[in-house]
Design a protein around this motif. Structure first.
Motif, PDB file in Angstrom:
ATOM      1  N   SER A  76      -6.226  -3.292 -37.548  1.00 48.01           N
ATOM      2  CA  SER A  76      -7.026  -2.996 -36.366  1.00 48.01           C
ATOM      3  C   SER A  76      -7.785  -4.236 -35.930  1.00 48.01           C
ATOM      4  O   SER A  76      -8.033  -5.140 -36.735  1.00 48.01           O
ATOM      5  CB  SER A  76      -7.951  -1.801 -36.584  1.00 48.01           C
ATOM      6  OG  SER A  76      -8.983  -2.105 -37.490  1.00 48.01           O
ATOM      7  N   SER A  77      -8.125  -4.270 -34.641  1.00 45.08           N
ATOM      8  CA  SER A  77      -8.668  -5.520 -34.095  1.00 45.08           C
ATOM      9  C   SER A  77      -9.652  -5.277 -32.950  1.00 45.08           C
ATOM     10  O   SER A  77      -9.785  -6.098 -32.067  1.00 45.08           O
ATOM     11  CB  SER A  77      -7.518  -6.408 -33.610  1.00 45.08           C
ATOM     12  OG  SER A  77      -6.644  -5.676 -32.762  1.00 45.08           O
ATOM     13  N   GLY A  78     -10.330  -4.119 -32.965  1.00 42.08           N
ATOM     14  CA  GLY A  78     -11.286  -3.835 -31.892  1.00 42.08           C
ATOM     15  C   GLY A  78     -12.716  -4.180 -32.273  1.00 42.08           C
ATOM     16  O   GLY A  78     -12.993  -4.609 -33.393  1.00 42.08           O
ATOM     17  N   LYS A  79     -13.619  -3.984 -31.316  1.00 40.08           N
ATOM     18  CA  LYS A  79     -15.038  -4.207 -31.591  1.00 40.08           C
ATOM     19  C   LYS A  79     -15.696  -2.904 -32.023  1.00 40.08           C
ATOM     20  O   LYS A  79     -15.465  -1.858 -31.401  1.00 40.08           O
ATOM     21  CB  LYS A  79     -15.741  -4.703 -30.323  1.00 40.08           C
ATOM     22  CG  LYS A  79     -15.460  -6.155 -29.989  1.00 40.08           C
ATOM     23  CD  LYS A  79     -16.201  -6.550 -28.717  1.00 40.08           C
ATOM     24  CE  LYS A  79     -15.934  -8.018 -28.405  1.00 40.08           C
ATOM     25  NZ  LYS A  79     -16.454  -8.396 -27.085  1.00 40.08           N
ATOM     26  N   ASN A  80     -16.518  -3.009 -33.036  1.00 36.79           N
ATOM     27  CA  ASN A  80     -17.320  -1.860 -33.477  1.00 36.79           C
ATOM     28  C   ASN A  80     -16.455  -0.648 -33.809  1.00 36.79           C
ATOM     29  O   ASN A  80     -16.820   0.488 -33.553  1.00 36.79           O
ATOM     30  CB  ASN A  80     -18.356  -1.499 -32.389  1.00 36.79           C
ATOM     31  CG  ASN A  80     -19.500  -0.677 -32.951  1.00 36.79           C
ATOM     32  OD1 ASN A  80     -19.631  -0.551 -34.177  1.00 36.79           O
ATOM     33  ND2 ASN A  80     -20.313  -0.110 -32.083  1.00 36.79           N
ATOM     34  N   MET A  81     -15.267  -0.896 -34.308  1.00 38.32           N
ATOM     35  CA  MET A  81     -14.367   0.193 -34.708  1.00 38.32           C
ATOM     36  C   MET A  81     -13.482  -0.311 -35.831  1.00 38.32           C
ATOM     37  O   MET A  81     -13.442  -1.504 -36.124  1.00 38.32           O
ATOM     38  CB  MET A  81     -13.521   0.693 -33.530  1.00 38.32           C
ATOM     39  CG  MET A  81     -12.558  -0.295 -32.874  1.00 38.32           C
ATOM     40  SD  MET A  81     -10.989  -0.578 -33.767  1.00 38.32           S
ATOM     41  CE  MET A  81     -10.275   1.055 -33.733  1.00 38.32           C
ATOM     42  N   GLY A  82     -12.771   0.604 -36.449  1.00 36.20           N
ATOM     43  CA  GLY A  82     -11.857   0.182 -37.495  1.00 36.20           C
ATOM     44  C   GLY A  82     -10.857   1.262 -37.831  1.00 36.20           C
ATOM     45  O   GLY A  82     -11.088   2.446 -37.594  1.00 36.20           O
ATOM     46  N   VAL A  83      -9.718   0.798 -38.362  1.00 31.48           N
ATOM     47  CA  VAL A  83      -8.684   1.716 -38.842  1.00 31.48           C
ATOM     48  C   VAL A  83      -8.612   1.587 -40.354  1.00 31.48           C
ATOM     49  O   VAL A  83      -8.702   0.488 -40.898  1.00 31.48           O
ATOM     50  CB  VAL A  83      -7.316   1.371 -38.185  1.00 31.48           C
ATOM     51  CG1 VAL A  83      -6.174   2.051 -38.924  1.00 31.48           C
ATOM     52  CG2 VAL A  83      -7.318   1.771 -36.711  1.00 31.48           C
TER      53      VAL A  83
END
Lengths: 512, 347
Positions: free
Chosen positions: B133-140
């Motif tokens: 995962s590669s988003g801001k303020n998130m995760g997988v």
């Protein structure tokens, strides 16, 4: 004395024959000749007339006209067994060609597609099917969409009014209800009745027919919404109204049966109505030069594309047709960049009414390889949406069509298949102008054999049947729209192909 | 067959990972132990301006190679092993790691593209390293195992998020491996999917033309990339993106008063249509979108309670965490459920 033995045996069951003479009237090749004088002189009974029909077997081309029209079905045509001392290199066919050429000193003419036994890639590709995890779809119960748009698409759409209305203006596309179109075969090469049949069939099936380079007879102008008009190197029949009448314009650079070669319609086929349509004098040979004399480069082609677009006020998509050759991929991207809305690829097995045999049998590349490389090249350059790919050349079944589309084609043209539907038996005599089935001839006694209403129904049936079969294939693949098969090489597998061939087609071998 | 579920609180109120784990656990008949995972939004408030890269490494060498690569390209603000617990059902075949990074100023204008490119490069060219995962303020968080064991492995209950999704996998096309578990992610898009993308080859080649590389050996990946292309790059709304991926049938378009609109969508975006049986939940930082294939060959149930919207393969999974709901419905094929934060951009 003939240089070689007859190819066919004409067998007549004398017990059954009634001597009605129908075969003598039906055969345009002078196989069945009635010896009227002999019969009269003999003073014999009418029952004996059958013994006064001479059978010139050496003229037989196995067109089967007599076989089908004989009221008592007493005629049978058989291939004569090879008669020369067998040789693996100097086959019968080779020896016949050499002797014919020695007789005449001319270029051997041939009709229909390439006869050399090259392998068919279509026959070495198989199509996937669903089992369990992705349910197959029943086209009788669920919608199954074949609609196809040919032409330039934007890369993306823009909207205004908060996304509710479309801002991007789309270029004119052709809307097809089935991805099967009828290939360009000229009025002149084929009869007006054949043209009428094909045009009506295209209209009925929501698809298109190509005019070929012989123009469009006035009687067919009312069907022009289903007709793609052609501009070829001879520029026969090209005038403003013609360009504006068709649904699209196709520039023919080359054709698969004779890449790099022009056309030749003999003067004897230039009858009054053909002369009017083509805008050339009655009886004059219609010679199409090998290249267009105003196109010697890609930039010249671009000029012609835009000249046509200007003349038609940008309301007609312009297609460019080339024969499939080694360099098809860069040529095709050039064509699309030059402004064409679609590139037509014509494979090396494509049909023709007349071509030098040596050209037909030896030049060009398989359509499957051309589709695969052109589609990939357009993607590599990021311009696949700029233009459509239309594939043609010996599409024998809906299976071939599905494979062509999975390799990357948007639609296909069928030529020979549609003629067979009309009655053609592939006797390969198109260039003689004697077609016994009224298709590739202008002889009024022969053309009347083709009823355009019956012809239209038959060709419409064929396209309808293939379309149903395409729906069945899509259903088996778990897809309900053709666009999900387009370029979907994942759903193909190769059988008996080398790794290099698999790489070219970009498919995996079966089992992987 | 797979089981999926998710929910979003439109006010941005956060809950820990217990509820989503329970939701996933209710659907154990739908999957086996070959892949489970979670996506969580709002979990890194202290690093909310940085991209959080979640990676799986095969070994130390893969980690070193990735770090070398990242150092040359981005500013690593912080990196650490993603905390895990020992779970006997899941062998620790990968080392999960996270980086909080800033994109250098030079690339700010094309930040997202730069990051997509970075992810593609790592996944395509560094052996043994996968960005999950590669988003801001998130995760997988995902692995080969039942969702509840994956939850235990990654200590999911320690994270607090305003939007969650869960997936339990019953793989039938590609073999089970950690990277092949759902959710699939690019930037802040994450996707969980039940079904099969039968149009994969068409979608994949369309995406490749737009610079995406499909390297994760599974069909769901294309959905994340399609959302990124259509919504982020082409600027289309989620509604439009859904009607591109799961468009109305021609017979309905032909008699619609928006015929021209839908015709343009289908003509232009034909290769982006998803075909085959599917139910999909897509999240990004502002919204949760759930939709089906055009003839609804996979189950999908939606529900609302106050400001929270739920979706799942089974109603039971929703009822298990919220027995009393304001509204429950089965979305029709081609009618997406789209729930947005009331204050879009909220954390």
């Amino acid at each position: 004395m003939a240089s070689f033995p007859p190819k066919f045996k004409v067998l007549v069951d004398k017990e059954v024959c009634t001597g009605c003479l129908k075969c003598t009237l039906q055969c345009p090749f002078d196989v069945h000749i009635y010896d009227k004088e002999g019969f009269k002189a003999s003073g014999k009974d009418k029952d004996e007339r059958k013994n006064f029909i001479v059978r010139n077997q050496e003229n037989c081309v196995a067109c089967q006209r007599c076989v089908f029209t004989c009221p008592v079905k007493c005629i049978q045509i058989e291939v004569r067994p090879p008669t020369y001392n067998p040789h693996p290199v100097w086959t019968d066919a080779v020896r016949r060609d050499l002797k014919t050429q020695s007789d005449t000193g001319g270029v051997l003419l041939a009709a229909m597609g390439n006869e050399q036994p090259y392998p068919s890639y279509f026959d070495r590709l198989v199509i996937d099917a669903c089992q369990v995890t992705n349910p197959s779809i029943d086209p009788l119960r669920e919608p199954m969409e074949l609609r196809t748009y040919l032409g330039r698409k934007p890369e993306k759409l823009e909207f205004e009014d908060n996304g509710t209305s479309l801002k991007t203006q789309l270029a004119k596309n052709l809307k097809l209800e089935t991805p099967i179109m009828i290939a360009h075969m000229s009025y002149g090469a084929i009869s007006l009745n054949a043209h009428k049949s094909l045009a009506n069939a295209a209209a009925e099936q929501g698809t298109f027919m190509g005019t070929g380079e012989g123009g469009l007879h006035k009687d067919l102008y009312h069907l022009a919404d289903s007709i793609i008009v052609q501009v070829a190197s001879g520029r026969f029949a090209v005038h403003e109204e013609y360009l504006k009448t068709g649904a699209a314009v196709e520039i023919k650079i080359g054709q698969g049966a004779k890449p790099g070669i022009g056309g030749h319609l003999p003067g004897r086929k230039i009858t009054e109505p053909i002369s009017k349509t083509r805008m050339i004098p009655v009886g004059s040979d219609a010679l199409s030069p090998a290249p267009h004399h105003d196109i010697y480069s890609i930039e010249d082609l671009s000029r012609l594309i835009y000249a046509i677009k200007e003349a038609t006020r940008y309301k007609k998509p312009v297609f460019v047709k080339i024969a499939a050759v080694n360099n098809s991929a860069p040529i095709a991207t050039g064509i699309i960049r030059a402004g064409a809305d679609a590139v037509v690829l014509d494979g090396f097995t494509a049909g023709t009414g007349a071509a030098p045999q040596v050209i037909r049998n030896n030049l060009g590349i398989p359509i499957e390889a051309a589709i695969a490389s052109v589609d990939q090249r357009l993607r590599d350059e990021g311009i696949r949406h700029w233009g459509s790919i239309i594939a043609s050349g010996s599409m024998r079944s809906s299976g071939d069509v599905a494979k062509a589309i999975a390799l990357g084609a948007d639609a296909v043209y069928i030529g020979t298949a549609s003629l067979i539907s009309l009655g053609c038996t592939v006797c390969k005599q198109c260039f003689t102008g004697k077609c016994a089935w009224g298709i590739a001839t202008q002889d009024p006694n022969l053309t009347k054999r083709l009823d355009p209403e019956v012809g239209a129904r038959r060709v419409s049936n064929l396209i309808g049947a293939w379309s149903h079969e395409l729906q069945e294939i899509l259903g088996a693949l778990g897809l309900n729209s053709l666009e999900s098969l387009r370029g979907n090489r994942d759903r193909l597998r190769g059988v008996g192909l080398s790794q290099t061939e698999l790489d070219v087609l970009d498919v995996l071998p079966a089992g992987r | 067959m797979c089981g999926l579920g998710g929910f979003i609180n439109k006010d941005g109120k956060k809950v820990d990972g217990t509820a989503i784990t329970t939701m996933g656990g209710m659907m154990e008949a739908r999957y086996d132990e070959r892949g489970g995972g979670f996506a969580a939004y709002g979990i890194y408030p202290n690093h909310s301006d940085q991209y959080a890269l979640h990676l799986l490494f095969d070994d130390e060498r893969a980690r070193e190679a990735t770090e070398e690569y990242l150092k040359d390209r981005v500013n690593i603000v912080k990196d650490e092993c993603i905390p895990t617990a020992s779970v006997k059902e899941i062998a620790p075949v990968h080392v999960p790691w996270r980086y909080f990074i800033d994109v250098p100023e030079d690339f700010e204008a094309v930040e997202a593209d730069f990051l997509v490119d970075t992810v593609m490069k790592i996944n395509g060219s560094i052996p043994g390293a996968f960005v999950i995962s590669s988003g801001k303020n998130m995760g997988v968080f995902k692995a080969t195992g039942l969702p509840r064991n994956v939850a235990a492995l990654f200590k999911i209950s320690d994270y607090k998020a305003y939007a969650w999704s869960v997936h339990g996998r019953f793989p039938t096309n590609t073999q089970g491996w950690w990277g092949g578990a759902h959710p699939f992610n690019i930037l802040d898009w994450s996707v969980v999917h039940n079904g099969e993308i039968s149009s994969y080859g068409t979608n994949k080649r369309y995406l490749e033309m737009h610079g995406y590389e499909c390297k994760l050996r599974t069909d769901t990946e294309v959905v994340a990339y399609l959302f990124d292309l259509l919504v982020r790059k082409h600027g289309l709304s989620a509604e439009v993106a859904c009607s591109i991926m799961s468009p109305p049938f021609w017979k309905n378009i032909d008699r619609s008063d928006k015929r021209e609109y839908y015709e343009a969508l289908r003509m232009t975006y034909a290769p982006a249509m998803l075909n085959g049986p599917f139910a999909i939940i897509v999240n990004n930082k502002d919204s949760m979108i759930a939709f089906n294939d055009r003839i609804k060959l996979r189950p999908l149930i939606a529900a609302e309670l106050g400001e929270t919207t739920f979706v799942a393969s089974e109603e039971a999974a929703i009822r298990e965490i919220e027995p009393e709901l304001d509204r429950v419905w089965a979305p029709r094929a081609g009618s997406p459920v789209i729930a947005r934060l009331n204050n879009a951009g909220g954390k």
